[in-house]
Design a protein around this motif. Structure first.
Motif, PDB file in Angstrom:
ATOM      1  N   VAL A 161       0.870  -1.002  -0.027  1.00 22.12           N
ATOM      2  CA  VAL A 161      -0.064   0.050  -0.107  1.00 22.12           C
ATOM      3  C   VAL A 161       0.817   1.142   0.033  1.00 22.12           C
ATOM      4  O   VAL A 161       2.202   1.275   0.301  1.00 22.12           O
ATOM      5  N   ASN A 162       0.287   2.225  -0.535  1.00 20.93           N
ATOM      6  CA  ASN A 162       0.976   3.653  -0.326  1.00 20.93           C
ATOM      7  C   ASN A 162       1.345   3.987   1.041  1.00 20.93           C
ATOM      8  O   ASN A 162       0.637   3.851   2.044  1.00 20.93           O
ATOM      9  N   PRO A 163       2.671   4.278   1.246  1.00 19.80           N
ATOM     10  CA  PRO A 163       2.965   4.347   2.855  1.00 19.80           C
ATOM     11  C   PRO A 163       1.940   5.694   3.708  1.00 19.80           C
ATOM     12  O   PRO A 163       1.953   5.333   4.815  1.00 19.80           O
ATOM     13  N   LYS A 164       1.520   6.497   2.878  1.00 18.61           N
ATOM     14  CA  LYS A 164       0.665   7.623   3.341  1.00 18.61           C
ATOM     15  C   LYS A 164      -0.620   6.954   4.009  1.00 18.61           C
ATOM     16  O   LYS A 164      -1.045   7.366   4.763  1.00 18.61           O
ATOM     17  N   PHE A 165      -0.910   5.729   3.495  1.00 17.18           N
ATOM     18  CA  PHE A 165      -2.131   5.089   4.007  1.00 17.18           C
ATOM     19  C   PHE A 165      -1.734   4.029   5.175  1.00 17.18           C
ATOM     20  O   PHE A 165      -2.825   3.606   5.852  1.00 17.18           O
ATOM     21  N   ILE A 166      -0.516   4.257   5.710  1.00 14.95           N
ATOM     22  CA  ILE A 166      -0.283   2.800   6.783  1.00 14.95           C
ATOM     23  C   ILE A 166      -0.971   3.449   7.902  1.00 14.95           C
ATOM     24  O   ILE A 166      -1.539   2.553   8.605  1.00 14.95           O
ATOM     25  N   GLY A 167      -0.986   4.465   8.449  1.00 20.12           N
ATOM     26  CA  GLY A 167      -1.778   5.086   9.893  1.00 20.12           C
ATOM     27  C   GLY A 167      -3.243   4.691   9.480  1.00 20.12           C
ATOM     28  O   GLY A 167      -4.098   4.261  10.485  1.00 20.12           O
ATOM     29  N   LYS A 168      -3.605   4.948   8.304  1.00 22.60           N
ATOM     30  CA  LYS A 168      -5.120   4.630   8.048  1.00 22.60           C
ATOM     31  C   LYS A 168      -5.475   2.987   8.191  1.00 22.60           C
ATOM     32  O   LYS A 168      -6.540   2.860   8.593  1.00 22.60           O
ATOM     33  N   VAL A 169      -4.559   2.423   7.572  1.00 21.53           N
ATOM     34  CA  VAL A 169      -4.847   0.791   7.829  1.00 21.53           C
ATOM     35  C   VAL A 169      -4.719   0.310   8.841  1.00 21.53           C
ATOM     36  O   VAL A 169      -5.455  -0.492   9.545  1.00 21.53           O
ATOM     37  N   ILE A 170      -3.883   0.917   9.913  1.00 17.30           N
ATOM     38  CA  ILE A 170      -3.455   0.504  11.287  1.00 17.30           C
ATOM     39  C   ILE A 170      -5.013   0.984  12.153  1.00 17.30           C
ATOM     40  O   ILE A 170      -5.443   0.089  12.739  1.00 17.30           O
ATOM     41  N   GLY A 171      -5.235   2.191  11.877  1.00 17.29           N
ATOM     42  CA  GLY A 171      -6.138   2.773  12.846  1.00 17.29           C
ATOM     43  C   GLY A 171      -5.654   3.173  14.053  1.00 17.29           C
ATOM     44  O   GLY A 171      -4.476   2.810  14.441  1.00 17.29           O
ATOM     45  N   LYS A 172      -6.343   3.910  14.736  1.00 15.51           N
ATOM     46  CA  LYS A 172      -5.975   4.595  16.187  1.00 15.51           C
ATOM     47  C   LYS A 172      -5.887   3.303  17.152  1.00 15.51           C
ATOM     48  O   LYS A 172      -6.938   2.626  17.475  1.00 15.51           O
ATOM     49  N   GLY A 173      -4.421   3.106  17.587  1.00 17.74           N
ATOM     50  CA  GLY A 173      -4.325   1.867  18.530  1.00 17.74           C
ATOM     51  C   GLY A 173      -4.501   0.347  17.808  1.00 17.74           C
ATOM     52  O   GLY A 173      -4.893  -0.385  18.627  1.00 17.74           O
ATOM     53  N   GLY A 174      -4.644   0.625  16.695  1.00 17.37           N
ATOM     54  CA  GLY A 174      -4.582  -0.727  15.714  1.00 17.37           C
ATOM     55  C   GLY A 174      -6.111  -1.221  15.874  1.00 17.37           C
ATOM     56  O   GLY A 174      -6.557  -2.187  15.329  1.00 17.37           O
ATOM     57  N   GLU A 175      -7.082   0.014  15.917  1.00 24.34           N
ATOM     58  CA  GLU A 175      -8.381  -0.384  15.998  1.00 24.34           C
ATOM     59  C   GLU A 175      -8.823  -0.714  14.522  1.00 24.34           C
ATOM     60  O   GLU A 175      -9.706  -2.070  14.617  1.00 24.34           O
ATOM     61  N   THR A 176      -8.602  -0.526  13.392  1.00 25.16           N
ATOM     62  CA  THR A 176      -8.848  -1.059  12.105  1.00 25.16           C
ATOM     63  C   THR A 176      -8.326  -2.300  11.989  1.00 25.16           C
ATOM     64  O   THR A 176      -9.198  -3.062  11.216  1.00 25.16           O
ATOM     65  N   ILE A 177      -7.170  -2.655  12.349  1.00 21.53           N
ATOM     66  CA  ILE A 177      -6.576  -3.937  11.930  1.00 21.53           C
ATOM     67  C   ILE A 177      -7.394  -4.888  13.027  1.00 21.53           C
ATOM     68  O   ILE A 177      -7.636  -6.054  12.324  1.00 21.53           O
ATOM     69  N   LYS A 178      -7.599  -4.575  14.256  1.00 20.12           N
ATOM     70  CA  LYS A 178      -8.507  -5.482  14.919  1.00 20.12           C
ATOM     71  C   LYS A 178      -9.737  -5.575  14.333  1.00 20.12           C
ATOM     72  O   LYS A 178     -10.232  -6.778  14.441  1.00 20.12           O
ATOM     73  N   GLY A 179     -10.133  -4.520  13.818  1.00 22.86           N
ATOM     74  CA  GLY A 179     -11.793  -4.775  13.205  1.00 22.86           C
ATOM     75  C   GLY A 179     -11.763  -5.835  11.739  1.00 22.86           C
ATOM     76  O   GLY A 179     -12.720  -6.573  11.796  1.00 22.86           O
ATOM     77  N   ILE A 180     -10.644  -5.475  11.086  1.00 26.66           N
ATOM     78  CA  ILE A 180     -10.612  -6.398  10.083  1.00 26.66           C
ATOM     79  C   ILE A 180     -10.261  -7.832  10.220  1.00 26.66           C
ATOM     80  O   ILE A 180     -11.050  -9.092   9.917  1.00 26.66           O
ATOM     81  N   ILE A 181      -9.374  -8.200  11.409  1.00 29.62           N
ATOM     82  CA  ILE A 181      -9.240  -9.533  11.957  1.00 29.62           C
ATOM     83  C   ILE A 181     -10.565 -10.052  12.426  1.00 29.62           C
ATOM     84  O   ILE A 181     -11.004 -11.405  12.152  1.00 29.62           O
ATOM     85  N   GLU A 182     -11.215  -9.436  13.078  1.00 26.69           N
ATOM     86  CA  GLU A 182     -12.606  -9.840  13.817  1.00 26.69           C
ATOM     87  C   GLU A 182     -13.524 -10.203  12.730  1.00 26.69           C
ATOM     88  O   GLU A 182     -14.042 -11.293  12.674  1.00 26.69           O
ATOM     89  N   ARG A 183     -13.507  -9.441  11.594  1.00 20.85           N
ATOM     90  CA  ARG A 183     -14.531  -9.572  10.679  1.00 20.85           C
ATOM     91  C   ARG A 183     -14.186 -10.753   9.733  1.00 20.85           C
ATOM     92  O   ARG A 183     -15.216 -11.386   9.177  1.00 20.85           O
ATOM     93  N   THR A 184     -12.961 -10.941   9.277  1.00 19.72           N
ATOM     94  CA  THR A 184     -12.460 -11.931   8.456  1.00 19.72           C
ATOM     95  C   THR A 184     -12.009 -13.257   8.982  1.00 19.72           C
ATOM     96  O   THR A 184     -12.093 -14.175   8.287  1.00 19.72           O
ATOM     97  N   GLY A 185     -11.716 -13.248  10.312  1.00 19.54           N
ATOM     98  CA  GLY A 185     -11.085 -14.408  10.825  1.00 19.54           C
ATOM     99  C   GLY A 185      -9.650 -14.806  10.284  1.00 19.54           C
ATOM    100  O   GLY A 185      -9.051 -15.764  10.788  1.00 19.54           O
ATOM    101  N   VAL A 186      -8.963 -13.812   9.939  1.00 16.20           N
ATOM    102  CA  VAL A 186      -7.565 -13.865   9.867  1.00 16.20           C
ATOM    103  C   VAL A 186      -6.798 -13.987  11.068  1.00 16.20           C
ATOM    104  O   VAL A 186      -7.077 -13.411  12.190  1.00 16.20           O
ATOM    105  N   SER A 187      -5.407 -14.541  11.128  1.00 15.94           N
ATOM    106  CA  SER A 187      -4.947 -14.391  12.452  1.00 15.94           C
ATOM    107  C   SER A 187      -3.989 -13.191  12.541  1.00 15.94           C
ATOM    108  O   SER A 187      -4.052 -12.407  13.905  1.00 15.94           O
TER     109      SER A 187
END
Length: 338
Positions: free
Chosen positions: A150-176
């Motif tokens: 991904v474009n490095p400028k979107f890294i913060g957006k992908v991770i989210g505040k405190g990892g919130e976005t990534i945690k949501g993706i993991i919960e929704r899709t079942g990835v580890s």
């Protein structure tokens, strides 16, 4: 055989037990590994098989060398050469040889390899009778891994505040796990059965840049509020469709037009300085049926002046902000970036 031009993210370990002693059992391990891998894990391009070969050189009475295929232990011990090879009809992938004489001629070696090739072709034919062709896709129970950038400028957006976005993706899709490095390289891992493609789509959606003026189709309504609704145009990316932009004509209540979880087409009207998006269903309807514009103008013409926010006489001033009718709330969403 696996295409090494593709990135293979797995290390496979095959354990084979032999219940008797035979040189060919060593080559049989190649056959069992190939068969089992095509059934549950590896994306094979072609199957391979193995065979054990032997050689007995001639003497003065019988000068011609004898090539033995599928040798036993005794033939290995008493022969002049033995070798194991693996491959298919197009060539060899592995070769190991023990030689007990000073040397052999190229003609003898060429003949021995051709016999080995024919033996491998025969074994592959027997394998096909009892084993289906490689499936070409990973087994359902195989662990999954996917890499993207991904474009490095979107890294913060992908991770989210405190990892919130990534945690949501993991919960929704079942990835580890979802790991993102400073260069924008994203690694997604998960067990068999997880929606790893769905996780990729969410991340790709987060990194898409909305285009003002573009119509986004089949977008899900994520939340209903008194003043409008929030609509997801990309996975994890939503904007506000104000109640005044829901329909051609006046709308009394949002739920009269749309409900949470339903889908609709919207047009992106603007993105303000805070990155908030203003969407419109009304504009889509007018583009698809321009005749609706006449009805819309008539409806707007019938509204009381104070509801339209117009000016009234008397020294050119507003009729007091005090005479203006009730104004719809925006819930803190900046409809205008002034």
């Amino acid at each position: 055989m696996v295409n090494l031009r593709r990135r293979i993210h797995f290390v496979s370990f095959f354990l084979s037990f032999s219940l008797s002693l035979s040189l060919s059992l060593l080559s049989a391990d190649v056959c069992t590994s190939t068969s089992s891998s095509s059934l549950f894990l590896i994306k094979n391009n072609r199957k391979v098989a193995g065979v054990a070969m032997g050689l007995i050189l001639g003497d003065e009475k019988h000068p011609e060398a004898i090539v033995l295929t599928d040798i036993l232990g005794s033939e290995d011990a008493l022969g002049d050469m033995d070798f194991k090879c693996a491959g298919d009809s197009d060539g060899f992938t592995a070769f190991q040889m023990d030689i007990k004489v000073e040397g052999i001629t190229l003609d003898v070696m060429r003949n021995a390899l051709e016999e080995a090739r024919l033996g491998i072709v025969h074994v592959l034919g027997e394998m096909e009778k009892s084993n289906p062709a490689p499936r070409g896709t990973m087994g359902a129970n195989a662990p999954q891994i996917s890499k993207m950038s991904v474009n490095p400028k979107f890294i913060g957006k992908v991770i989210g505040k405190g990892g919130e976005t990534i945690k949501g993706i993991i919960e929704r899709t079942g990835v580890s796990s979802i790991d993102v490095d400073d260069a924008g390289n994203v690694t997604i891992t998960g067990p068999g059965g997880c929606d790893i493609d769905g996780a990729r789509e969410v991340i790709e959606g987060i990194c898409l840049e909305p285009e003002v003026g573009k119509i986004y189709r089949n977008c899900e309504v994520k939340k209903i509020l008194e003043f409008g609704c929030f609509v997801e145009i990309f996975p994890g990316v939503d904007g506000l469709c104000h109640i005044s932009e829901l329909e051609v004509g006046r709308v009394a209540n949002v739920v009269d037009v749309i409900k949470e979880g339903e889908k609709m087409d919207v047009k992106l009207l603007e993105i303000n300085g805070r990155g908030q998006m203003k969407l419109s269903r009304r504009e889509v309807l007018l583009e698809e049926d321009p005749e609706l514009a006449g009805d819309d103008n008539q409806e707007r013409g019938r509204r009381p002046a104070q509801e339209q926010g117009g000016r009234s006489g008397g020294r050119g001033g507003r009729s007091g902000g005090r005479g203006r009718g009730p104004r719809r709330d925006s819930g803190g969403f900046d409809m205008d970036d002034n």
